[in-house]
Motif scaffolding. Sequence first.
Motif, PDB file in Angstrom:
ATOM      1  N   UNK A  44       0.793  -1.261  -0.063  1.00 30.22           N
ATOM      2  CA  UNK A  44       0.014   0.009  -0.054  1.00 30.22           C
ATOM      3  C   UNK A  44       0.815   1.273   0.026  1.00 30.22           C
ATOM      4  N   UNK A  45       1.935   1.192   0.768  1.00 29.27           N
ATOM      5  CA  UNK A  45       2.989   2.252   0.664  1.00 29.27           C
ATOM      6  C   UNK A  45       3.562   2.683  -0.289  1.00 29.27           C
ATOM      7  N   UNK A  46       4.059   1.643  -1.234  1.00 25.61           N
ATOM      8  CA  UNK A  46       4.500   2.055  -2.667  1.00 25.61           C
ATOM      9  C   UNK A  46       3.641   2.545  -3.589  1.00 25.61           C
ATOM     10  N   UNK A  47       2.425   2.039  -3.410  1.00 22.22           N
ATOM     11  CA  UNK A  47       1.324   2.534  -4.325  1.00 22.22           C
ATOM     12  C   UNK A  47       0.902   3.921  -4.015  1.00 22.22           C
ATOM     13  N   UNK A  48       0.703   4.320  -2.835  1.00 22.75           N
ATOM     14  CA  UNK A  48       0.832   5.455  -2.093  1.00 22.75           C
ATOM     15  C   UNK A  48       1.625   6.526  -2.453  1.00 22.75           C
ATOM     16  N   UNK A  49       2.733   6.050  -2.509  1.00 22.14           N
ATOM     17  CA  UNK A  49       4.062   6.869  -2.722  1.00 22.14           C
ATOM     18  C   UNK A  49       4.131   7.124  -4.153  1.00 22.14           C
ATOM     19  N   UNK A  50       3.794   6.040  -5.214  1.00 22.58           N
ATOM     20  CA  UNK A  50       3.771   6.332  -6.617  1.00 22.58           C
ATOM     21  C   UNK A  50       2.747   7.148  -6.865  1.00 22.58           C
ATOM     22  N   UNK A  68       4.124  20.267 -14.091  1.00 27.95           N
ATOM     23  CA  UNK A  68       3.938  20.548 -15.456  1.00 27.95           C
ATOM     24  C   UNK A  68       4.114  19.508 -16.506  1.00 27.95           C
ATOM     25  N   UNK A  69       4.588  18.257 -15.656  1.00 28.75           N
ATOM     26  CA  UNK A  69       4.762  17.179 -16.553  1.00 28.75           C
ATOM     27  C   UNK A  69       3.196  16.471 -17.024  1.00 28.75           C
ATOM     28  N   UNK A  70       3.360  15.844 -18.185  1.00 30.36           N
ATOM     29  CA  UNK A  70       2.196  15.222 -18.607  1.00 30.36           C
ATOM     30  C   UNK A  70       2.494  13.734 -19.262  1.00 30.36           C
ATOM     31  N   UNK A  71       1.473  13.094 -19.581  1.00 28.79           N
ATOM     32  CA  UNK A  71       1.494  12.061 -20.313  1.00 28.79           C
ATOM     33  C   UNK A  71       0.441  11.735 -21.344  1.00 28.79           C
ATOM     34  N   UNK A  72       0.035  12.712 -21.975  1.00 27.05           N
ATOM     35  CA  UNK A  72      -1.168  12.848 -23.328  1.00 27.05           C
ATOM     36  C   UNK A  72      -0.285  12.519 -24.534  1.00 27.05           C
ATOM     37  N   UNK A  73       0.570  12.806 -24.581  1.00 26.37           N
ATOM     38  CA  UNK A  73       1.463  12.415 -25.938  1.00 26.37           C
ATOM     39  C   UNK A  73       2.377  11.568 -25.624  1.00 26.37           C
ATOM     40  N   UNK A  74       2.632  10.431 -26.717  1.00 26.66           N
ATOM     41  CA  UNK A  74       3.657   9.275 -26.238  1.00 26.66           C
ATOM     42  C   UNK A  74       5.026   9.919 -25.807  1.00 26.66           C
ATOM     43  N   UNK A  76       7.679  11.631 -18.584  1.00 19.21           N
ATOM     44  CA  UNK A  76       6.997  11.329 -17.264  1.00 19.21           C
ATOM     45  C   UNK A  76       7.318  10.217 -16.468  1.00 19.21           C
ATOM     46  N   UNK A  77       7.197   8.916 -17.132  1.00 20.20           N
ATOM     47  CA  UNK A  77       7.184   7.578 -16.620  1.00 20.20           C
ATOM     48  C   UNK A  77       8.556   7.326 -16.403  1.00 20.20           C
ATOM     49  N   UNK A  98       9.826   6.582 -12.418  1.00 14.74           N
ATOM     50  CA  UNK A  98      10.406   5.288 -12.154  1.00 14.74           C
ATOM     51  C   UNK A  98      11.748   5.715 -11.343  1.00 14.74           C
ATOM     52  N   UNK A  99      12.538   6.607 -12.051  1.00 14.66           N
ATOM     53  CA  UNK A  99      13.872   6.961 -11.526  1.00 14.66           C
ATOM     54  C   UNK A  99      13.836   7.552  -9.949  1.00 14.66           C
ATOM     55  N   UNK A 100      12.891   8.427  -9.904  1.00 16.71           N
ATOM     56  CA  UNK A 100      12.704   9.060  -8.661  1.00 16.71           C
ATOM     57  C   UNK A 100      12.205   8.107  -7.420  1.00 16.71           C
ATOM     58  N   UNK A 101      11.065   6.998  -7.980  1.00 14.95           N
ATOM     59  CA  UNK A 101      10.960   6.148  -7.003  1.00 14.95           C
ATOM     60  C   UNK A 101      12.113   4.969  -6.481  1.00 14.95           C
ATOM     61  N   UNK A 102      12.685   4.559  -7.548  1.00 12.90           N
ATOM     62  CA  UNK A 102      14.047   3.714  -7.462  1.00 12.90           C
ATOM     63  C   UNK A 102      14.996   4.457  -6.575  1.00 12.90           C
ATOM     64  N   UNK A 103      15.369   5.612  -6.969  1.00  9.71           N
ATOM     65  CA  UNK A 103      16.383   6.434  -5.951  1.00  9.71           C
ATOM     66  C   UNK A 103      15.858   6.525  -4.564  1.00  9.71           C
ATOM     67  N   UNK A 104      14.705   6.863  -4.229  1.00  9.00           N
ATOM     68  CA  UNK A 104      14.248   7.092  -2.970  1.00  9.00           C
ATOM     69  C   UNK A 104      14.006   5.648  -2.261  1.00  9.00           C
ATOM     70  N   UNK A 105      14.047   4.506  -3.121  1.00  8.61           N
ATOM     71  CA  UNK A 105      13.760   3.116  -2.236  1.00  8.61           C
ATOM     72  C   UNK A 105      12.514   2.711  -2.445  1.00  8.61           C
ATOM     73  N   UNK A 106      11.717   3.178  -3.258  1.00  9.42           N
ATOM     74  CA  UNK A 106      10.330   2.814  -3.262  1.00  9.42           C
ATOM     75  C   UNK A 106      10.039   2.017  -4.705  1.00  9.42           C
ATOM     76  N   UNK A 107      11.124   1.290  -5.201  1.00 14.97           N
ATOM     77  CA  UNK A 107      10.792   0.488  -6.526  1.00 14.97           C
ATOM     78  C   UNK A 107       9.930  -0.457  -6.249  1.00 14.97           C
ATOM     79  N   UNK A 108       9.383  -1.167  -7.284  1.00 13.14           N
ATOM     80  CA  UNK A 108       8.225  -2.106  -7.202  1.00 13.14           C
ATOM     81  C   UNK A 108       9.089  -3.566  -6.422  1.00 13.14           C
ATOM     82  N   UNK A 109       8.390  -3.821  -5.709  1.00  9.49           N
ATOM     83  CA  UNK A 109       8.813  -5.043  -4.639  1.00  9.49           C
ATOM     84  C   UNK A 109       8.811  -6.364  -5.580  1.00  9.49           C
TER      85      UNK A 109
END
Length: 157
Positions: free
Chosen positions: A112-118, A129-135, A141-142, A146-157
Amino acid sequence: MLSIDFIDETNEVTEKETSLITGLLQFAAEKEGIKEECELSVTFVDNEAIRQINKEYRHKDAATDVISFALEEMGEGEVEVVGMEGMPRILGDLIISVDRTKEQAEEYGHSFERELGFLALHGFLHLLGYDHMEKEDEVIMFTKQKELLEDYGLSRE
């Protein structure tokens, strides 16, 4: 430095979880080079509440996981507010569905914590200002998420 106002309409989010979000968003702000004082709010709601917000503001009658209301988007016909020197930069508001957070954590097989952080980080990047409407924007953005979550230690388990 970020100042985050948490509002928990569900009474389900713990102090440990809000601390995790605070730390993650402070970390992301530093990585994004944000130096000035900034404020945002994070409101935790249930699926019904976020469905109503989604219907009213995005014209989609469905529960979603996170909605961002950026206060800095300058659209056509909008007026820039002057005379705010010395005041914190107000980024906007994040609305997160605790119900969807639980559902998606189970669906993706992580905490739950990982998803909440994500979700908090995803919404925060929208406020910046980031968006993901265009490829091309989605890839940027994605990858950043991913990099921020991994660097912070919240990568997918």
